[in-house]
Design an enzyme around this catalytic site. Sequence first.
Site, PDB file in Angstrom:
ATOM      1  N   TYR A  61       0.866  -1.181   0.000  1.00 12.93           N
ATOM      2  CA  TYR A  61       0.000   0.000   0.000  1.00 12.93           C
ATOM      3  C   TYR A  61       0.905   1.233   0.000  1.00 12.93           C
ATOM      4  CZ  TYR A  61      -4.413   2.424   0.621  1.00 12.93           C
ATOM      5  OH  TYR A  61      -5.508   3.228   0.425  1.00 12.93           O
ATOM      6  N   LYS A 116     -19.677 -20.775 -10.600  1.00 13.11           N
ATOM      7  CA  LYS A 116     -18.922 -20.544 -11.826  1.00 13.11           C
ATOM      8  C   LYS A 116     -17.486 -20.130 -11.485  1.00 13.11           C
ATOM      9  CE  LYS A 116     -19.653 -20.023 -16.425  1.00 13.11           C
ATOM     10  NZ  LYS A 116     -20.497 -20.833 -17.298  1.00 13.11           N
ATOM     11  N   ASP A 159     -26.405 -16.571 -17.643  1.00  7.48           N
ATOM     12  CA  ASP A 159     -27.799 -16.674 -17.197  1.00  7.48           C
ATOM     13  C   ASP A 159     -28.586 -15.388 -17.441  1.00  7.48           C
ATOM     14  OD1 ASP A 159     -27.287 -19.252 -16.542  1.00  7.48           O
ATOM     15  OD2 ASP A 159     -27.147 -18.934 -14.392  1.00  7.48           O
ATOM     16  N   GLY A 218     -33.699 -21.188 -27.926  1.00  2.00           N
ATOM     17  CA  GLY A 218     -33.169 -20.141 -27.063  1.00  2.00           C
ATOM     18  C   GLY A 218     -31.704 -19.877 -27.328  1.00  2.00           C
ATOM     19  N   ASN A 341     -20.434 -27.768 -20.077  1.00  2.00           N
ATOM     20  CA  ASN A 341     -19.795 -26.497 -20.425  1.00  2.00           C
ATOM     21  C   ASN A 341     -18.464 -26.266 -19.716  1.00  2.00           C
ATOM     22  OD1 ASN A 341     -22.193 -26.145 -21.800  1.00  2.00           O
ATOM     23  ND2 ASN A 341     -22.392 -23.994 -21.227  1.00  2.00           N
TER      24      ASN A 341
END
Length: 776
Positions: A61, A116, A159, A218, A341
């Site tokens: 930092y 995910k 989605d 779709g 997927n």
Amino acid sequence: MMLKEPGRGWNAHSSTNAYRGKNMEIRREDALEYHARDRKGKIEINPTKPCRTQWDLSLAYTPGVAEPCLEIRHDPESSFDYTARGNLVAVVTNGTAVLGLGNIGALAGKPVMEGKAVLFKRFADLDVFDLEVSSEDPEDVIRVCKLLESSFGGINLEDIRAPECFAIEQTLRGSMSIPIFHDDQHGTAIISGAALLNALELAGKRIDEVKVVFSGAGAAALGCANHYVRMGMKPEQIVLCDRRGVIHEGREGHVSPYAAAYAARTKARTLAEAMGGADVFIGLSVAGVVSAEMVRSMAAHPIVFAMANPVPEIGYAEARAARPDAIVATGRSDFPNQVNNVLGFPFIFRGALDVRARAINDEMMLAATRALAALAREDVPDAVLSAYGLGRLQFGPDYIIPKPFDPRVLIWESSAVAEAAMRTGVARLNVDIEAYRDELSRRLGRTYAVMQSVRSRARSRPKRIAFPEGEHERIIRASYRLLEEKIAEPVLIGRRPVIEAKIKELGFHKLAAEIIEPGEAARFEAYAEELYHLRQRRGVTRSEARDLMLNPNYFGAMMLCLGDAHGVVAGVSQHYPETIRPALQVIKTSERVHRVCGVYVIVTKKDVYFFADTTVNIEPDAGELAEIAWLAAEAAREFNVEPRVALLSFSNFGSTRHPQTEKVREAVERVKERFPEMIVDGEMMADTAVVPEIIEEDYPFSTLKGGANVLVFPDLSSANIAYKLMMRIGGAEALGPILMGLAKPVHVLQRGATVEEIVNMAAIAVVHAKGEPARA
């Protein structure tokens, strides 16, 4: 992640809800407890730089952080060098089409987005921030993504209902300079496309000739149709069906412009009518809409991809019963040919981000499809078979797509995507593709990384390696790998008809390994005579020598002894003594030692260690320990590691007087006397050996600096216990045992060794082999 309407297997509103698969039952209570226990949710953030001191804090930092800030202001591309941006993906949703649950809202979709993130990390080591946008207005989603472009290396849209998802992705891809990927469209398309290529080959059909019927219109269905056209399918051969039936020219009522592009010129009005005579069925709709009779009406050797989840349009068994000649795939993990997927998005983003791609274009998606299709035709690793409880898996009607837990997907798919990005000009960074594949392999595990240099060295000078268990399936599969990767020239010892039958059964028609049947070998008599001369004063007669030479272990050892092979690898189906005994009787020890020892390479998260003796010498004396130390150091050098050797005990430099500690102290003195070039010290405790600060502060007189990487244990019991504890509770990976001390390389496999372990040991044998040529 494919079905956007609830199927029969899942009732979102039932308090006693359970999804029952073929081999498992997931109860509502189990799922909720999994997400709520311990730290809530499924993901967390971990720092990659130390922050333990004031100095660390001043770098992480203020004031130190100002320097990278100024560099990025001067050169925005340097953000990939000074921040995590290049490994960071945003998963963005508005919750309007979450799994089979429908429009449940952004917040309710968060567990899916965290899931995910888990998959991105687990399969491709990519970090994720999930962003749930509380708006059903596509313009809001677009605006959020644009404003956050500088934060991420890529964006995965997830989605979002059709047709808004198409407009969102098209707008973002046209206006942003980082990869944008709508997984619901393209993920299923890429994975099913790979399965389709292989199914068509098995069915003997051409992609530009087949008639294809879709159930569903779709995002996933249209994504698949578009991708298949890029693969070579003719649009006029595609028939889309939605809830109202076939989408045909002139159909009344609203049809999205994206679906209307595929309006068919056909008299068929129902899904059943459309499927008559069709070559391929693609299901991306709801459970149970296809009957056995509909499958029976299809063309010869039909391809049925029923991918609704968790319950497909027609069950796998029902489809196969209706048409035994069908090739069937589903979205389910409990049946063959799962179209999942997870085979796509992690690896596509990995390849795209590693070359800092500005987009994920059509060519990159086609490259992913072709890589997956090609990988399915390769031999399947034992680790994959074990993960799925399978004995064998090879390219055919029940295996047209790789399994999600196949570690090679990362290498094949990500490198194909990266190469396509560079070829098409969307990559900011150009990389050497072979070096990149090596980099990807290191992500698969620390042992992979350690073995990369060994395999590379082996490939530079492949040697003849004899396998006495040449009839064993894993040895044959390993030989195929060794030849494909040009690591070694395998020689399979065994009965020729048995080996050739297994090669044919495994589908390795081009396996060019040499096969030698001992009793039929041209040099059999010479081998038997040499064994007789070596063992005649050990009670072996000439007749017994001939009998022993029929034993593949003795035959392999004699091949090595007389220069007809460079190394021997055995033990996958035998016990250690019966494997090592022939080698010890035939092969002499190396010049500087009088015995052999076993070394394990222990790979931790940060370092590589060499443990000895883990397998051979039960209670070595001081002189034997000295030789073990030298042999273990030689093993480290073969891995291009400069050895720093510690001889271990329960005492530090005389702090405890006991015969066992005195033995180790004497061994250290002998090592320094016999092998003065070695960096070695002891006796010392294990923590003293591996924590440099202990020696620096308490034992500054020690010649061992920087921490030991070769650990020599006082006896076999302690060494064997230590390496197994490191594996089981220490989180380490182990490679070995590596047999050291023989004049020529003989390596004994662990009983039941995997193909990967066999390949590794063969590569080590090649590197271990001396430069002299073997006789062909």
